[in-house]
Design a protein around this motif. Structure first.
Motif, PDB file in Angstrom:
ATOM      1  N   ARG A   1       1.032  -1.297  -0.014  1.00  0.00           N
ATOM      2  CA  ARG A   1      -0.028  -0.224  -0.188  1.00  0.00           C
ATOM      3  C   ARG A   1       0.975   1.198  -0.098  1.00  0.00           C
ATOM      4  O   ARG A   1       1.982   1.260   0.560  1.00  0.00           O
ATOM      5  N   THR A   2       0.543   2.292  -0.680  1.00  0.00           N
ATOM      6  CA  THR A   2       1.158   3.510  -0.764  1.00  0.00           C
ATOM      7  C   THR A   2       0.336   4.689  -0.475  1.00  0.00           C
ATOM      8  O   THR A   2      -1.162   4.611  -0.360  1.00  0.00           O
ATOM      9  N   ASP A   3       0.633   5.829  -0.599  1.00  0.00           N
ATOM     10  CA  ASP A   3      -0.203   7.021  -0.227  1.00  0.00           C
ATOM     11  C   ASP A   3      -1.086   7.194  -1.460  1.00  0.00           C
ATOM     12  O   ASP A   3      -2.189   7.913  -1.281  1.00  0.00           O
ATOM     13  N   THR A   4      -0.823   6.706  -2.494  1.00  0.00           N
ATOM     14  CA  THR A   4      -1.693   6.854  -3.743  1.00  0.00           C
ATOM     15  C   THR A   4      -2.136   5.644  -4.379  1.00  0.00           C
ATOM     16  O   THR A   4      -3.165   5.465  -5.159  1.00  0.00           O
ATOM     17  N   LEU A   5      -1.780   4.431  -4.075  1.00  0.00           N
ATOM     18  CA  LEU A   5      -2.211   3.114  -4.538  1.00  0.00           C
ATOM     19  C   LEU A   5      -2.607   2.064  -3.347  1.00  0.00           C
ATOM     20  O   LEU A   5      -1.975   2.160  -2.319  1.00  0.00           O
ATOM     21  N   GLY A   6      -3.881   1.428  -3.565  1.00  0.00           N
ATOM     22  CA  GLY A   6      -4.259   0.638  -2.631  1.00  0.00           C
ATOM     23  C   GLY A   6      -3.210  -0.624  -2.392  1.00  0.00           C
ATOM     24  O   GLY A   6      -2.340  -0.698  -3.278  1.00  0.00           O
ATOM     25  N   THR A   7      -3.568  -1.574  -1.339  1.00  0.00           N
ATOM     26  CA  THR A   7      -2.911  -2.761  -1.527  1.00  0.00           C
ATOM     27  C   THR A   7      -3.011  -3.806  -2.543  1.00  0.00           C
ATOM     28  O   THR A   7      -3.947  -3.932  -2.984  1.00  0.00           O
ATOM     29  N   ALA A   8      -1.778  -4.013  -3.245  1.00  0.00           N
ATOM     30  CA  ALA A   8      -1.992  -5.145  -4.249  1.00  0.00           C
ATOM     31  C   ALA A   8      -2.506  -6.407  -3.757  1.00  0.00           C
ATOM     32  O   ALA A   8      -1.901  -6.927  -2.994  1.00  0.00           O
ATOM     33  N   SER A   9      -3.559  -6.879  -4.151  1.00  0.00           N
ATOM     34  CA  SER A   9      -4.100  -8.337  -3.988  1.00  0.00           C
ATOM     35  C   SER A   9      -3.339  -9.431  -4.073  1.00  0.00           C
ATOM     36  O   SER A   9      -2.822  -9.527  -4.842  1.00  0.00           O
ATOM     37  N   GLY A  10      -3.152 -10.368  -3.155  1.00  0.00           N
ATOM     38  CA  GLY A  10      -2.819 -11.630  -3.070  1.00  0.00           C
ATOM     39  C   GLY A  10      -1.071 -11.565  -3.107  1.00  0.00           C
ATOM     40  O   GLY A  10      -0.608 -12.583  -3.308  1.00  0.00           O
ATOM     41  N   ARG A  11      -0.398 -10.531  -2.582  1.00  0.00           N
ATOM     42  CA  ARG A  11       0.933 -10.618  -2.794  1.00  0.00           C
ATOM     43  C   ARG A  11       1.558 -11.576  -1.597  1.00  0.00           C
ATOM     44  O   ARG A  11       2.725 -12.199  -1.973  1.00  0.00           O
TER      45      ARG A  11
ATOM     46  N   GLY B   1       8.676 -23.561   5.428  1.00  0.00           N
ATOM     47  CA  GLY B   1       8.233 -22.962   6.753  1.00  0.00           C
ATOM     48  C   GLY B   1       7.549 -21.622   6.617  1.00  0.00           C
ATOM     49  O   GLY B   1       6.957 -20.812   7.314  1.00  0.00           O
ATOM     50  N   ALA B   2       7.499 -21.180   5.163  1.00  0.00           N
ATOM     51  CA  ALA B   2       6.999 -20.006   4.757  1.00  0.00           C
ATOM     52  C   ALA B   2       5.562 -19.796   4.780  1.00  0.00           C
ATOM     53  O   ALA B   2       4.749 -20.893   4.294  1.00  0.00           O
ATOM     54  N   THR B   3       4.830 -19.023   5.510  1.00  0.00           N
ATOM     55  CA  THR B   3       3.378 -18.751   5.625  1.00  0.00           C
ATOM     56  C   THR B   3       2.968 -17.521   5.176  1.00  0.00           C
ATOM     57  O   THR B   3       3.899 -16.488   5.290  1.00  0.00           O
ATOM     58  N   ALA B   4       1.855 -17.307   4.730  1.00  0.00           N
ATOM     59  CA  ALA B   4       1.321 -16.025   4.273  1.00  0.00           C
ATOM     60  C   ALA B   4       0.416 -15.363   5.348  1.00  0.00           C
ATOM     61  O   ALA B   4      -0.458 -16.086   5.899  1.00  0.00           O
ATOM     62  N   ASP B   5       0.738 -14.038   5.820  1.00  0.00           N
ATOM     63  CA  ASP B   5      -0.405 -13.192   6.553  1.00  0.00           C
ATOM     64  C   ASP B   5      -1.387 -12.593   5.666  1.00  0.00           C
ATOM     65  O   ASP B   5      -1.287 -11.651   5.147  1.00  0.00           O
ATOM     66  N   THR B   6      -2.638 -13.295   5.517  1.00  0.00           N
ATOM     67  CA  THR B   6      -3.375 -12.917   4.534  1.00  0.00           C
ATOM     68  C   THR B   6      -4.476 -11.796   5.216  1.00  0.00           C
ATOM     69  O   THR B   6      -5.371 -11.469   4.385  1.00  0.00           O
ATOM     70  N   VAL B   7      -4.034 -11.429   6.495  1.00  0.00           N
ATOM     71  CA  VAL B   7      -5.185 -10.521   7.128  1.00  0.00           C
ATOM     72  C   VAL B   7      -4.503  -8.991   7.267  1.00  0.00           C
ATOM     73  O   VAL B   7      -5.213  -8.181   6.951  1.00  0.00           O
ATOM     74  N   GLY B   8      -3.371  -8.901   7.525  1.00  0.00           N
ATOM     75  CA  GLY B   8      -2.651  -7.449   7.786  1.00  0.00           C
ATOM     76  C   GLY B   8      -2.006  -7.361   6.321  1.00  0.00           C
ATOM     77  O   GLY B   8      -1.980  -8.027   5.560  1.00  0.00           O
ATOM     78  N   SER B   9      -1.805  -5.813   6.566  1.00  0.00           N
ATOM     79  CA  SER B   9      -1.091  -5.193   5.505  1.00  0.00           C
ATOM     80  C   SER B   9      -0.354  -4.091   5.961  1.00  0.00           C
ATOM     81  O   SER B   9      -0.761  -3.548   6.984  1.00  0.00           O
ATOM     82  N   LEU B  10       0.617  -3.625   5.326  1.00  0.00           N
ATOM     83  CA  LEU B  10       1.447  -2.584   5.817  1.00  0.00           C
ATOM     84  C   LEU B  10       1.783  -1.791   4.599  1.00  0.00           C
ATOM     85  O   LEU B  10       1.286  -1.780   3.718  1.00  0.00           O
TER      86      LEU B  10
END
Length: 567
Positions: free
Chosen positions: A444-454, A469-478
């Motif tokens: 997410r940026t100041d001008t763009l929303g979060t890119a889905s599914g990254r 052991g890699a897992t995705a946090d599908t709830v949080g975003s930064l």
């Protein structure tokens, strides 16, 4: 004590440090330091009154290789160099090596927080840089400090770290960089424990002005705050008190400063330091030097940023002056300076003896003013306060990677990067399938929303590469401009570097952070699509917004606000 006795004491100290030079021991908390700032805590000119002291004590320690006795004149030059670069520190002690001076030096623990930053990787010669945090407090906890002025309601109150400067001495000892942080910068103050009474100060809820960190147990909490913000390993800190600034400035003689018009830093409401100087270049010392260092009202826009510029000008001028100051050939003046310096200092245990400070002088003496760069942390206003910008992170990265801010590194950038990559790969890491990695979407940026599914996409990519052991946090975003790999403690640094290497993420984007509980990959706005990460080209130049001032620049002159001039 005769000069011969002094020389014999110095020789004996270098042969046998003795019990007074033992760096071990229980630190004692004593709140005297060096000083600065207004009581209002605000950056804009309309904020509060100007009664603090932005003085800086620059200090930077390192082991000395020892060596025999040296000619007196050469020793005096070393002492002068230290005074210049440590700004109001314990420099003269290198010559006046009295054992009782050790008892003058106050000490506090280096880091009161849980956040630890791994030491930098040594260069090819086995050298590492030195980072020293210089802290000025607005504490008015002694009669001498109170007599120097300030708001009466602050006497005896919780001190604020109103001056904060990070001094970076390069690994090869050829250059020095200083970063000033405005006192009202909004930061996260971590959890700290007061070493004196055990009081636990919980981490700040949201962002708080950085100058409040000193009141969370002492200077060790200010160190912890800096490390968490910058990712820079800090080796030592130094604080100097109000009275010490005046006494030492007087002991070393006048320091030339320049104003482009007559200035009187005092308004009808009594705001201002009281500095009164005619147009042009004039030497200041004693209380007048203190006034220069604390002046906010009357310089440029009346902000803390303008005051930091005046401090940098003073420090550079002092550095140049002391390299040729004949007055320091006077043993009585040196002795007086040593007494005042050691009484004014509060340091961490790594700098708690005269011998350690003398050893430090042998490191600092190598840096010419031409290789000293003063900067202010790039920032932007948030209401009446400021916050770091993207340029600030670039400045922090240059220091983390030991890149000279004057752009005069001799080693080609490509070779330096190759060397650092090789050193990074040497960090011990667990097998890929044993490394747990959490992937977070930070696109997410100041001008763009979060890119889905990254997060899911990159976690899958890691799994394909063997990081099961890699897992995705599908709830949080930064929101992160660059892709980063974070790790919470030094024992996981190797794992974090291995994850970065597997994805092509540069080692400079691997950061220690207490915000994560394990190795965490934050997919940044620079990787919004695709499975192949392409690291953006790194810019290793000092940002213009850092307002760099070279130590050899003797043409600098402070601009005076017309509202604070006189005729």
């Amino acid at each position: 004590m005769t000069q011969r006795a002094v020389r014999e004491t110095l020789r004996d100290e270098r042969r046998d440090p003795g019990p007074d030079d033992d760096p071990a021991g229980v630190p004692a908390d004593d709140g005297e330091h060096a000083a600065s700032g207004d009581d209002d805590g605000g950056t804009p000119p309309s904020d509060g009154d100007d009664d603090g002291i932005p003085a800086s004590g620059e200090d930077a320690p390192a082991p000395d290789s020892g060596g025999g006795r040296r000619p007196r004149r050469r020793m005096l030059k070393w002492v002068a160099a230290v005074l210049a670069l440590v700004l109001l520190g314990a420099a003269g002690a290198g010559y006046v090596y009295y054992r009782h001076l050790n008892g003058n030096i106050k000490q506090n623990p280096l880091n009161l927080g849980d956040h630890k930053v791994a030491e930098p990787t040594p260069n090819a010669a086995g050298q590492t840089p030195l980072n020293i945090l210089l802290i000025g407090s607005d504490a008015r906890d002694s009669k001498a400090n109170q007599d120097l002025g300030g708001a009466r309601e602050t006497f005896g109150s919780t001190p604020l770290a109103d001056v904060q400067m990070l001094l970076h001495l390069s690994a090869d000892r050829t250059n020095m960089s200083v970063i000033s942080m405005p006192r009202d910068t909004l930061v996260r103050i971590p959890k700290c424990t007061d070493p004196e009474d055990g009081t636990v100060y919980e981490a700040s809820n949201g962002r708080t002005m950085t100058n409040q960190s000193l009141g969370h147990g002492g200077p060790g909490c200010t160190v912890a705050t800096w490390q968490e913000l910058t990712g820079i390993h800090i080796d030592h800190f130094v604080m100097v008190d109000f009275a010490g600034v005046v006494a030492m400035a007087d002991a070393v003689g006048g320091v030339p400063v320049c104003v482009d018009a007559n200035i009187l830093s005092r308004d009808s409401q009594g705001h201002g330091s009281g500095l009164k100087l005619p147009e042009g270049t004039h030497p200041v010392k004693g209380e007048q030097a203190l006034q220069w260092l604390r002046t906010r009202y009357g310089f440029e826009d009346g902000s803390d940023l303008a005051r930091a510029k005046a401090q940098h000008m003073y420090m550079n001028s002092l550095a140049r002056e002391l390299r040729e100051n004949a007055d320091l050939s006077n043993p009585n003046k040196l002795r007086r300076l040593a007494e005042e310096a050691t009484r004014a200092l509060t340091v961490d245990p790594g700098l708690d003896t005269v011998k350690k400070l003398y050893d430090l002088s042998n490191e600092l003496r190598r840096v010419d003013p031409e290789r000293i760069t003063m900067t202010t942390m790039p920032n932007r206003y948030v209401g009446a306060r400021v916050e770091p910008t993207e340029d600030a992170e670039q400045l922090f990265r240059l220091v983390r990677e030991d890149i000279a801010l004057d752009g005069k590194d001799e080693e080609p950038a490509a070779e330096a990067a190759k060397e650092k990559k090789s050193a990074a790969s040497a960090e011990p890491a667990a097998p890929d399938d044993r490394i747990a990695v959490q992937v977070v979407n930070g696109t997410r940026t100041d001008t763009l929303g979060t890119a889905s599914g990254r997060a899911s996409t990159v976690a899958g990519l890691l799994q394909e590469k063997g990081f099961t052991g890699a897992t995705a946090d599908t709830v949080g975003s930064l929101s992160e401009r660059l892709t980063l790999v974070r790790y919470p403690s030094a024992d996981l640094k190797g794992d974090a570097l291995r994850v970065a290497e597997a994805l092509g993420v540069p080692a400079s984007s691997v950061r220690q952070s207490t915000d994560v509980s394990g190795v965490t990959l934050v997919v940044g706005a620079d990787w919004r699509e695709g499975t192949a990460y392409e690291a953006p080209e790194q810019d290793d130049t000092t940002p213009e917004s850092a307002k760099a001032l070279n130590g050899a620049d003797d043409s600098a002159c402070m601009k005076v606000d017309p509202a604070y001039t006189w005729s």
